[in-house]
Design a protein around this motif. Structure first.
Motif, PDB file in Angstrom:
ATOM      1  N   VAL A  11     -17.072  39.317  29.620  1.00  0.00           N
ATOM      2  CA  VAL A  11     -15.623  39.471  29.459  1.00  0.00           C
ATOM      3  C   VAL A  11     -14.998  39.989  30.746  1.00  0.00           C
ATOM      4  CG1 VAL A  11     -13.794  40.578  28.145  1.00  0.00           C
ATOM      5  CG2 VAL A  11     -15.856  39.834  26.983  1.00  0.00           C
ATOM      6  N   LEU A  12     -15.679  40.926  31.411  1.00  0.00           N
ATOM      7  CA  LEU A  12     -15.190  41.421  32.699  1.00  0.00           C
ATOM      8  C   LEU A  12     -15.130  40.284  33.712  1.00  0.00           C
ATOM      9  CD1 LEU A  12     -14.341  43.729  34.555  1.00  0.00           C
ATOM     10  CD2 LEU A  12     -16.763  44.161  35.004  1.00  0.00           C
ATOM     11  N   GLY A  13     -16.138  39.401  33.700  1.00  0.00           N
ATOM     12  CA  GLY A  13     -16.117  38.265  34.607  1.00  0.00           C
ATOM     13  C   GLY A  13     -14.922  37.368  34.360  1.00  0.00           C
ATOM     14  N   GLY A  14     -14.584  37.146  33.082  1.00  0.00           N
ATOM     15  CA  GLY A  14     -13.409  36.356  32.764  1.00  0.00           C
ATOM     16  C   GLY A  14     -12.124  37.006  33.237  1.00  0.00           C
ATOM     17  N   ARG A  15     -12.016  38.316  33.081  1.00  0.00           N
ATOM     18  CA  ARG A  15     -10.823  39.035  33.526  1.00  0.00           C
ATOM     19  C   ARG A  15     -10.693  38.999  35.049  1.00  0.00           C
ATOM     20  NH1 ARG A  15      -7.761  42.848  31.297  1.00  0.00           N
ATOM     21  NH2 ARG A  15      -7.705  41.275  29.652  1.00  0.00           N
ATOM     22  N   LEU A  16     -11.797  39.173  35.752  1.00  0.00           N
ATOM     23  CA  LEU A  16     -11.739  39.127  37.215  1.00  0.00           C
ATOM     24  C   LEU A  16     -11.312  37.746  37.703  1.00  0.00           C
ATOM     25  CD1 LEU A  16     -14.936  41.183  38.165  1.00  0.00           C
ATOM     26  CD2 LEU A  16     -12.546  41.893  38.391  1.00  0.00           C
ATOM     27  N   GLY A  17     -11.778  36.701  37.014  1.00  0.00           N
ATOM     28  CA  GLY A  17     -11.346  35.362  37.385  1.00  0.00           C
ATOM     29  C   GLY A  17      -9.859  35.171  37.184  1.00  0.00           C
ATOM     30  N   ASP A  18      -9.313  35.699  36.084  1.00  0.00           N
ATOM     31  CA  ASP A  18      -7.872  35.642  35.852  1.00  0.00           C
ATOM     32  C   ASP A  18      -7.106  36.328  36.977  1.00  0.00           C
ATOM     33  OD1 ASP A  18      -8.285  34.331  33.479  1.00  0.00           O
ATOM     34  OD2 ASP A  18      -7.915  36.071  32.201  1.00  0.00           O
ATOM     35  N   MET A  19      -7.677  37.415  37.501  1.00  0.00           N
ATOM     36  CA  MET A  19      -6.982  38.235  38.489  1.00  0.00           C
ATOM     37  C   MET A  19      -7.038  37.647  39.895  1.00  0.00           C
ATOM     38  SD  MET A  19      -8.245  42.031  37.315  1.00  0.00           S
ATOM     39  CE  MET A  19      -7.675  42.733  38.868  1.00  0.00           C
ATOM     40  N   ILE A  20      -8.238  37.329  40.361  1.00  0.00           N
ATOM     41  CA  ILE A  20      -8.388  37.006  41.781  1.00  0.00           C
ATOM     42  C   ILE A  20      -8.722  35.543  42.043  1.00  0.00           C
ATOM     43  CG2 ILE A  20      -9.068  39.367  42.316  1.00  0.00           C
ATOM     44  CD1 ILE A  20     -11.912  38.471  42.553  1.00  0.00           C
ATOM     45  N   GLY A  21      -8.770  34.745  40.994  1.00  0.00           N
ATOM     46  CA  GLY A  21      -8.987  33.318  41.176  1.00  0.00           C
ATOM     47  C   GLY A  21     -10.302  32.862  40.577  1.00  0.00           C
ATOM     48  N   ARG A  22     -10.213  31.862  39.692  1.00  0.00           N
ATOM     49  CA  ARG A  22     -11.419  31.418  38.984  1.00  0.00           C
ATOM     50  C   ARG A  22     -12.344  30.618  39.887  1.00  0.00           C
ATOM     51  NH1 ARG A  22      -6.788  30.099  34.800  1.00  0.00           N
ATOM     52  NH2 ARG A  22      -6.679  32.134  33.783  1.00  0.00           N
ATOM     53  N   ARG A  23     -11.780  29.818  40.771  1.00  0.00           N
ATOM     54  CA  ARG A  23     -12.621  29.068  41.697  1.00  0.00           C
ATOM     55  C   ARG A  23     -13.374  30.018  42.624  1.00  0.00           C
ATOM     56  NH1 ARG A  23     -11.425  27.536  46.865  1.00  0.00           N
ATOM     57  NH2 ARG A  23     -12.509  25.721  47.750  1.00  0.00           N
ATOM     58  N   ARG A  24     -12.671  31.037  43.089  1.00  0.00           N
ATOM     59  CA  ARG A  24     -13.309  32.010  43.978  1.00  0.00           C
ATOM     60  C   ARG A  24     -14.462  32.712  43.264  1.00  0.00           C
ATOM     61  NH1 ARG A  24     -10.255  36.805  47.265  1.00  0.00           N
ATOM     62  NH2 ARG A  24      -9.850  35.073  48.665  1.00  0.00           N
ATOM     63  N   LEU A  25     -14.249  33.158  42.015  1.00  0.00           N
ATOM     64  CA  LEU A  25     -15.322  33.822  41.264  1.00  0.00           C
ATOM     65  C   LEU A  25     -16.452  32.857  40.956  1.00  0.00           C
ATOM     66  CD1 LEU A  25     -15.747  36.723  40.048  1.00  0.00           C
ATOM     67  CD2 LEU A  25     -13.549  36.284  41.115  1.00  0.00           C
ATOM     68  N   PHE A  26     -16.117  31.590  40.721  1.00  0.00           N
ATOM     69  CA  PHE A  26     -17.137  30.575  40.477  1.00  0.00           C
ATOM     70  C   PHE A  26     -18.040  30.424  41.706  1.00  0.00           C
ATOM     71  CE2 PHE A  26     -18.592  26.097  40.227  1.00  0.00           C
ATOM     72  CZ  PHE A  26     -19.132  26.092  38.954  1.00  0.00           C
ATOM     73  N   LEU A  27     -17.443  30.390  42.880  1.00  0.00           N
ATOM     74  CA  LEU A  27     -18.222  30.277  44.110  1.00  0.00           C
ATOM     75  C   LEU A  27     -19.068  31.530  44.340  1.00  0.00           C
ATOM     76  CD1 LEU A  27     -15.554  28.628  46.468  1.00  0.00           C
ATOM     77  CD2 LEU A  27     -17.581  27.542  45.486  1.00  0.00           C
ATOM     78  N   TRP A  28     -18.482  32.689  44.133  1.00  0.00           N
ATOM     79  CA  TRP A  28     -19.259  33.924  44.279  1.00  0.00           C
ATOM     80  C   TRP A  28     -20.407  33.954  43.280  1.00  0.00           C
ATOM     81  CZ3 TRP A  28     -14.926  38.219  44.739  1.00  0.00           C
ATOM     82  CH2 TRP A  28     -14.309  38.105  45.981  1.00  0.00           C
ATOM     83  N   GLY A  29     -20.117  33.546  42.051  1.00  0.00           N
ATOM     84  CA  GLY A  29     -21.158  33.542  41.034  1.00  0.00           C
ATOM     85  C   GLY A  29     -22.296  32.603  41.380  1.00  0.00           C
ATOM     86  N   LEU A  30     -21.985  31.397  41.874  1.00  0.00           N
ATOM     87  CA  LEU A  30     -23.029  30.469  42.287  1.00  0.00           C
ATOM     88  C   LEU A  30     -23.884  31.052  43.407  1.00  0.00           C
ATOM     89  CD1 LEU A  30     -21.192  27.007  42.277  1.00  0.00           C
ATOM     90  CD2 LEU A  30     -23.161  27.646  40.874  1.00  0.00           C
ATOM     91  N   ALA A  31     -23.225  31.658  44.402  1.00  0.00           N
ATOM     92  CA  ALA A  31     -23.964  32.214  45.539  1.00  0.00           C
ATOM     93  C   ALA A  31     -24.893  33.349  45.096  1.00  0.00           C
ATOM     94  CB  ALA A  31     -22.985  32.706  46.601  1.00  0.00           C
ATOM     95  N   THR A  32     -24.383  34.265  44.297  1.00  0.00           N
ATOM     96  CA  THR A  32     -25.218  35.394  43.871  1.00  0.00           C
ATOM     97  C   THR A  32     -26.291  34.951  42.879  1.00  0.00           C
ATOM     98  OG1 THR A  32     -23.565  35.953  42.166  1.00  0.00           O
ATOM     99  CG2 THR A  32     -23.441  37.129  44.273  1.00  0.00           C
ATOM    100  N   PHE A  33     -25.992  33.933  42.069  1.00  0.00           N
ATOM    101  CA  PHE A  33     -27.011  33.434  41.150  1.00  0.00           C
ATOM    102  C   PHE A  33     -28.166  32.810  41.921  1.00  0.00           C
ATOM    103  CE2 PHE A  33     -28.972  30.615  38.033  1.00  0.00           C
ATOM    104  CZ  PHE A  33     -28.978  31.409  36.902  1.00  0.00           C
ATOM    105  N   GLY A  34     -27.851  32.064  42.969  1.00  0.00           N
ATOM    106  CA  GLY A  34     -28.910  31.498  43.799  1.00  0.00           C
ATOM    107  C   GLY A  34     -29.747  32.566  44.470  1.00  0.00           C
TER     108      GLY A  34
END
Length: 503
Positions: free
Chosen positions: A103-126
């Motif tokens: 839920v926090l991840g969803g809120r952060l995406g709403d705040m600072i940009g979902r594409r940006r969080l998606f890219l950060w998430g992919l990088a850290t997941f890798g």
């Protein structure tokens, strides 16, 4: 239509929903946004087919990794001398971190940009997948798995939020159905892929390959996302609800951790103390969120979301469905390997018919729902129950000589029923959500689903493992299947509460 720039086709959102802020303009672009952020003047860009494929690929990674280790646990135990408690933490550490932070991840995406969080998430997941694959001991693997779960929580909520913000009408219905199909199929594919990778033993990597395979996939998805996924965010971004976030984390941890670790640790005092804290933390979370919303602030999980009929009825049904599904996947992986002495590959391939029929059913979902409404979910639940009965009869009559081919008919029936249930439920939950709450709504739904999966592993898994010494593997498996059948009966009744027709 170009697939190298996602901003080429502006889409007017429905009049009744607020417009997502088109990120990427000089006034609202935070520093450090990755190159390729779309510049838009008035409306959120449409999601191209390649963009949709990219976000679904990103969604599949964390879902696959929730289950991919199930068939690899015996080899992890052998190589790292992990022991039962550490092996449970390899599974539970990922699941608890994942569910807690969604839920926090969803809120952060709403705040600072979902594409940006998606890219950060992919990088850290890798990167965290690489850490898992290179872990020298069990404790390091557990720590890396917790970090991997946290990165998945950044990644996954952005998928549904992006779909909600960049599609409308039939395109949205199809995209949500594809997401639901991805969610279900990825869970089964995780065990199929895990079995294949462990059996092939690439360059002597053994179980490590189930984590290392994520690295090139995440890198490829990052490169595609940087060029094909439009940036969106909520039109009214708010600060993170720190008290709500903390209380939600305490609630989920005090429930999931003792249930997943208690049995392996011998049910020590700390496990009972945590379970005693759970209801108090849950009530405190609800009261804090209600007070925040009444005072005009934006809570982490607005209680008003749960008053939307489609959200309430859909989430109520997703919980038992996910409990049964998560428990089933874990119990079957253990039973096939320890009872029928399947190798990792055979144990994974036994789920292949379920994967195929689940995906086919999820593709047919939008057309069927348009014609039959909630009866699709009701029928799918009945079919799932029939599949469980068929599987129980197959196990009872054929044990210990049940072959992969012998399991195929009941597995195919199970997948068909589940594929008619889960994607449609996800569409129902999202059908009446305002676009401004796409991130938090998607985060709540996925948190509910992932918590249910983890709870299923803990409850049905614990029942199965507790019965093993006294009744044997076959009867313990039958007990777990019959328990899931009772859960399916409950979800079938709950289907009658769903909206008759979908918008």
């Amino acid at each position: 239509m170009s697939e190298t720039r996602a901003q080429t086709i502006p889409v007017e959102p429905p009049a009744e929903t607020p417009v997502d802020i088109p990120a990427g303009t000089p006034a609202d672009t935070p520093s450090g946004t990755p190159s390729g952020t779309p510049r838009q003047a008035s409306a959120t860009a449409a999601l191209t087919p390649l963009g949709l494929l990219t976000v679904l690929l990103g969604a599949a990674l964390p879902m696959i990794d929730f289950f991919i280790v199930n068939v690899a646990l015996p080899t992890i135990d052998h190589d790292l001398h992990a022991g039962p408690a550490m092996l449970e933490m390899v599974v539970a550490g990922y699941g608890v971190a994942y569910a807690t932070l969604l839920v926090l991840g969803g809120r952060l995406g709403d705040m600072i940009g979902r594409r940006r969080l998606f890219l950060w998430g992919l990088a850290t997941f890798g990167l965290t997948s690489l850490a898992c694959g290179l872990a020298p001991d069990a404790a390091t693997l557990v720590a890396a798995r917790v970090a991997q779960g946290a990165s998945a929580a950044l990644l996954l909520p952005q998928v549904l939020a992006t779909i909600q913000a960049t599609t409308t009408g039939k395109r949205r219905a199809k995209a949500v159905s594809l997401y639901g199909g991805t969610a279900g199929v990825s869970s089964a594919v995780g065990q199929v892929l895990g079995g294949l990778l462990v059996s092939v033993d690439l360059a002597g990597s053994g179980w490590r390959a189930v984590f290392l395979v994520n690295v090139p996939i995440a890198a490829a998805a990052w490169l595609l996302a940087a060029r094909t996924v439009p940036e969106t965010r909520s039109p009214h971004p708010t600060r993170v609800d720190i008290p709500g976030t903390a209380l939600l984390a305490v609630s989920l941890i005090t429930l999931l951790l003792p249930l997943t670790e208690g049995r392996a640790a011998g049910w020590p005092l700390w496990s009972w103390l945590l379970l005693a804290v759970f209801p108090c933390a849950g009530v405190a979370f609800f009261l804090v969120e209600r007070r925040a919303e009444r005072s005009g602030r934006t809570p982490l999980v607005p209680p008003s979301l749960l008053r939307i009929p489609s959200v309430n009825s859909g989430l109520t049904m997703i919980v038992p469905f996910s409990v049964g599904f998560g428990g089933f996947m874990f119990v079957v992986a253990v039973a096939l390997q320890t009872g029928l002495h399947y190798g990792p590959l055979a144990a994974g391939l036994s789920l292949l018919p379920l994967c195929v029929t689940f995906f086919v059913a999820s593709l047919a979902g939008p057309r069927l729902v348009g014609r039959f409404g909630r009866r699709v979910v009701f029928t799918g639940s009945l079919i799932q129950g029939a599949g469980l009965v068929a599987l129980a009869l197959t196990v009872h009559a054929g044990w210990p000589g049940v072959s992969v081919a012998g399991l195929a008919p009941s597995m195919a029936l199970l997948g068909l029923g589940q594929g008619l249930v889960l994607p449609v439920l996800m569409r129902i939950v999202l059908s009446e959500l305002p676009v401004a709450q796409a991130g938090v709504g998607g985060g709540v739904m996925v948190t509910t689903q992932q918590s249910g999966l983890a709870l299923g592993v803990a409850t049905l898994g614990t029942l199965f493992l507790a019965l093993l010494p006294s009744v044997g593997i076959r009867d313990a498996l039958l007990a777990a299947l019959l328990t899931q059948l009772a859960i399916v009966a409950g979800t079938t009744a709950l289907a009658l509460r769903l909206p008759r027709a979908l918008r």
